[in-house]
Scaffold this motif. Structure first.
Motif, PDB file in Angstrom:
ATOM      1  N   ASN A  32       0.819  -1.212   0.000  1.00  0.00           N
ATOM      2  CA  ASN A  32       0.000   0.000   0.000  1.00  0.00           C
ATOM      3  C   ASN A  32       0.853   1.261   0.000  1.00  0.00           C
ATOM      4  O   ASN A  32       0.618   2.186  -0.780  1.00  0.00           O
ATOM      5  N   VAL A  33       1.855   1.287   0.857  1.00  0.00           N
ATOM      6  CA  VAL A  33       2.684   2.486   1.019  1.00  0.00           C
ATOM      7  C   VAL A  33       3.657   2.668  -0.141  1.00  0.00           C
ATOM      8  O   VAL A  33       3.890   3.794  -0.600  1.00  0.00           O
ATOM      9  N   TYR A  34       4.229   1.564  -0.614  1.00  0.00           N
ATOM     10  CA  TYR A  34       5.244   1.650  -1.669  1.00  0.00           C
ATOM     11  C   TYR A  34       4.718   1.127  -3.005  1.00  0.00           C
ATOM     12  O   TYR A  34       5.437   0.504  -3.772  1.00  0.00           O
ATOM     13  N   SER A  35       3.446   1.401  -3.285  1.00  0.00           N
ATOM     14  CA  SER A  35       2.829   0.898  -4.513  1.00  0.00           C
ATOM     15  C   SER A  35       3.541   1.419  -5.765  1.00  0.00           C
ATOM     16  O   SER A  35       3.647   0.709  -6.766  1.00  0.00           O
ATOM     17  N   ASP A  36       4.028   2.660  -5.718  1.00  0.00           N
ATOM     18  CA  ASP A  36       4.707   3.231  -6.886  1.00  0.00           C
ATOM     19  C   ASP A  36       5.985   2.471  -7.219  1.00  0.00           C
ATOM     20  O   ASP A  36       6.353   2.336  -8.388  1.00  0.00           O
ATOM     21  N   VAL A 107      -5.567  -2.663  -3.216  1.00  0.00           N
ATOM     22  CA  VAL A 107      -6.408  -1.727  -2.455  1.00  0.00           C
ATOM     23  C   VAL A 107      -6.012  -0.288  -2.770  1.00  0.00           C
ATOM     24  O   VAL A 107      -6.869   0.573  -2.997  1.00  0.00           O
ATOM     25  N   ARG A 108      -4.704  -0.026  -2.814  1.00  0.00           N
ATOM     26  CA  ARG A 108      -4.213   1.326  -3.090  1.00  0.00           C
ATOM     27  C   ARG A 108      -4.599   1.774  -4.508  1.00  0.00           C
ATOM     28  O   ARG A 108      -5.116   2.887  -4.712  1.00  0.00           O
ATOM     29  N   GLU A 109      -4.373   0.904  -5.492  1.00  0.00           N
ATOM     30  CA  GLU A 109      -4.649   1.259  -6.878  1.00  0.00           C
ATOM     31  C   GLU A 109      -6.150   1.406  -7.130  1.00  0.00           C
ATOM     32  O   GLU A 109      -6.585   2.294  -7.859  1.00  0.00           O
ATOM     33  N   THR A 110      -6.930   0.514  -6.538  1.00  0.00           N
ATOM     34  CA  THR A 110      -8.382   0.579  -6.719  1.00  0.00           C
ATOM     35  C   THR A 110      -8.942   1.841  -6.082  1.00  0.00           C
ATOM     36  O   THR A 110      -9.829   2.494  -6.632  1.00  0.00           O
ATOM     37  N   SER A 111      -8.416   2.195  -4.926  1.00  0.00           N
ATOM     38  CA  SER A 111      -8.843   3.410  -4.241  1.00  0.00           C
ATOM     39  C   SER A 111      -8.482   4.650  -5.062  1.00  0.00           C
ATOM     40  O   SER A 111      -9.268   5.598  -5.151  1.00  0.00           O
ATOM     41  N   ALA A 112      -7.295   4.624  -5.680  1.00  0.00           N
ATOM     42  CA  ALA A 112      -6.843   5.759  -6.489  1.00  0.00           C
ATOM     43  C   ALA A 112      -7.734   5.959  -7.714  1.00  0.00           C
ATOM     44  O   ALA A 112      -7.840   7.069  -8.240  1.00  0.00           O
ATOM     45  N   GLN A 113      -8.379   4.885  -8.163  1.00  0.00           N
ATOM     46  CA  GLN A 113      -9.265   4.964  -9.325  1.00  0.00           C
ATOM     47  C   GLN A 113     -10.679   5.400  -8.949  1.00  0.00           C
ATOM     48  O   GLN A 113     -11.571   5.430  -9.799  1.00  0.00           O
ATOM     49  N   GLY A 114     -10.871   5.695  -7.662  1.00  0.00           N
ATOM     50  CA  GLY A 114     -12.152   6.231  -7.218  1.00  0.00           C
ATOM     51  C   GLY A 114     -13.196   5.186  -6.878  1.00  0.00           C
ATOM     52  O   GLY A 114     -14.386   5.513  -6.786  1.00  0.00           O
ATOM     53  N   ASP A 116     -15.409   2.501  -4.670  1.00  0.00           N
ATOM     54  CA  ASP A 116     -15.981   2.491  -3.321  1.00  0.00           C
ATOM     55  C   ASP A 116     -15.310   1.368  -2.537  1.00  0.00           C
ATOM     56  O   ASP A 116     -15.615   0.196  -2.721  1.00  0.00           O
ATOM     57  N   MET A 117     -14.371   1.740  -1.649  1.00  0.00           N
ATOM     58  CA  MET A 117     -13.581   0.731  -0.948  1.00  0.00           C
ATOM     59  C   MET A 117     -14.429  -0.093   0.008  1.00  0.00           C
ATOM     60  O   MET A 117     -14.189  -1.288   0.195  1.00  0.00           O
ATOM     61  N   PHE A 118     -15.414   0.533   0.637  1.00  0.00           N
ATOM     62  CA  PHE A 118     -16.274  -0.210   1.554  1.00  0.00           C
ATOM     63  C   PHE A 118     -17.016  -1.308   0.810  1.00  0.00           C
ATOM     64  O   PHE A 118     -17.073  -2.456   1.244  1.00  0.00           O
ATOM     65  N   GLU A 119     -17.550  -0.949  -0.348  1.00  0.00           N
ATOM     66  CA  GLU A 119     -18.287  -1.923  -1.143  1.00  0.00           C
ATOM     67  C   GLU A 119     -17.353  -3.014  -1.668  1.00  0.00           C
ATOM     68  O   GLU A 119     -17.703  -4.192  -1.686  1.00  0.00           O
ATOM     69  N   LEU A 120     -16.150  -2.607  -2.068  1.00  0.00           N
ATOM     70  CA  LEU A 120     -15.181  -3.572  -2.587  1.00  0.00           C
ATOM     71  C   LEU A 120     -14.799  -4.607  -1.527  1.00  0.00           C
ATOM     72  O   LEU A 120     -14.754  -5.807  -1.803  1.00  0.00           O
ATOM     73  N   ILE A 121     -14.538  -4.130  -0.311  1.00  0.00           N
ATOM     74  CA  ILE A 121     -14.126  -5.036   0.763  1.00  0.00           C
ATOM     75  C   ILE A 121     -15.280  -5.915   1.210  1.00  0.00           C
ATOM     76  O   ILE A 121     -15.130  -7.132   1.364  1.00  0.00           O
ATOM     77  N   VAL A 122     -16.460  -5.301   1.391  1.00  0.00           N
ATOM     78  CA  VAL A 122     -17.620  -6.056   1.879  1.00  0.00           C
ATOM     79  C   VAL A 122     -18.108  -7.073   0.848  1.00  0.00           C
ATOM     80  O   VAL A 122     -18.439  -8.206   1.187  1.00  0.00           O
ATOM     81  N   LYS A 123     -18.140  -6.658  -0.417  1.00  0.00           N
ATOM     82  CA  LYS A 123     -18.654  -7.541  -1.464  1.00  0.00           C
ATOM     83  C   LYS A 123     -17.576  -8.415  -2.092  1.00  0.00           C
ATOM     84  O   LYS A 123     -17.805  -9.586  -2.412  1.00  0.00           O
ATOM     85  N   GLY A 124     -16.392  -7.838  -2.294  1.00  0.00           N
ATOM     86  CA  GLY A 124     -15.370  -8.550  -3.045  1.00  0.00           C
ATOM     87  C   GLY A 124     -14.404  -9.373  -2.227  1.00  0.00           C
ATOM     88  O   GLY A 124     -13.741 -10.261  -2.770  1.00  0.00           O
TER      89      GLY A 124
END
Length: 203
Positions: A32-36, A107-114, A116-124
């Motif tokens: 997450n921190v060093y994704s780049d 998680v970092r890349e998906t969040s950067a693309q806008g 919904d992290m809550f939905e992603l974690i709960v559903k995915g």
């Protein structure tokens, strides 16, 4: 092979379970921190999984195809991680950190693309991950314990006298066999959930 023995063994190996969890969480933080910096290493793995996912989605029975792939992939890797722990615990460490980094990176890349992290974690992740992730952590913990016992038997942990280097291999292999059975059962259940409930939630 009883579930009660399995739980008792987990309590006995709780230190390695904690080490396993720590390595996995460390991998998530790194990803997450060093994704780049890690993107170049992790993207090919993620791309390969996306290609497999696309192929499975186009099969005549996507749910069955996903189930077979997910179950065999997780079960084989988990059992290998236990066995390959014999090489001084190196493979379980790599397995935990790499899987953690992939998850943290996604998680970092998906969040950067806008997304919904809550939905992603709960559903995915949550429906199957609540079973799958602990099963994988337990498998890695047994692999780490295997490596620890090998090092101990070789006198590499400060135990120089023969009696200090003695290892109860029978007890470990009995516990590892029981763990392998219940880990496989857990991964079977997780694969059913992931290929049905998760599949339709995030399709």
């Amino acid at each position: 092979m009883s579930f009660r023995c399995f739980i008792q063994d987990l309590a006995h190996y709780r230190k390695m379970l904690l080490v396993s969890l720590t390595l996995f969480v460390a991998g998530i933080v790194l990803g997450n921190v060093y994704s780049d910096y890690l993107g170049a290493m992790l993207k090919p793995q993620i791309h390969a999984l996306r290609e497999v996912s696309g192929t499975l989605s186009q099969s005549s029975s996507p749910e069955l195809s996903f189930f077979i792939f997910i179950f065999l992939n997780n079960a084989i890797k988990s059992l290998l991680v236990i066995g390959l722990g014999a090489f001084f615990g190196f493979m379980p460490v790599v397995f935990l950190v790499m899987n953690g980094m992939v998850l943290g990176y996604l998680v970092r890349e998906t969040s950067a693309q806008g997304a919904d992290m809550f939905e992603l974690i709960v559903k995915g992740l949550l429906p199957h991950g609540i079973i799958e992730i602990p099963a994988i952590l337990i498998a890695a913990a047994y692999g780490l314990q295997f490596g620890y016992l090998v090092l101990k038997s070789l006198g590499e942990l400060g135990a120089r006298e023969r009696h200090e280097r003695s290892v109860k291999w029978g007890a470990y292999f009995r516990a590892a066999g029981t763990a392998a059975f219940w880990i496989t059962v857990a991964l079977l259940i997780a694969a059913i959930i992931e290929s049905t409930i998760t599949f339709h939630l995030v399709q």
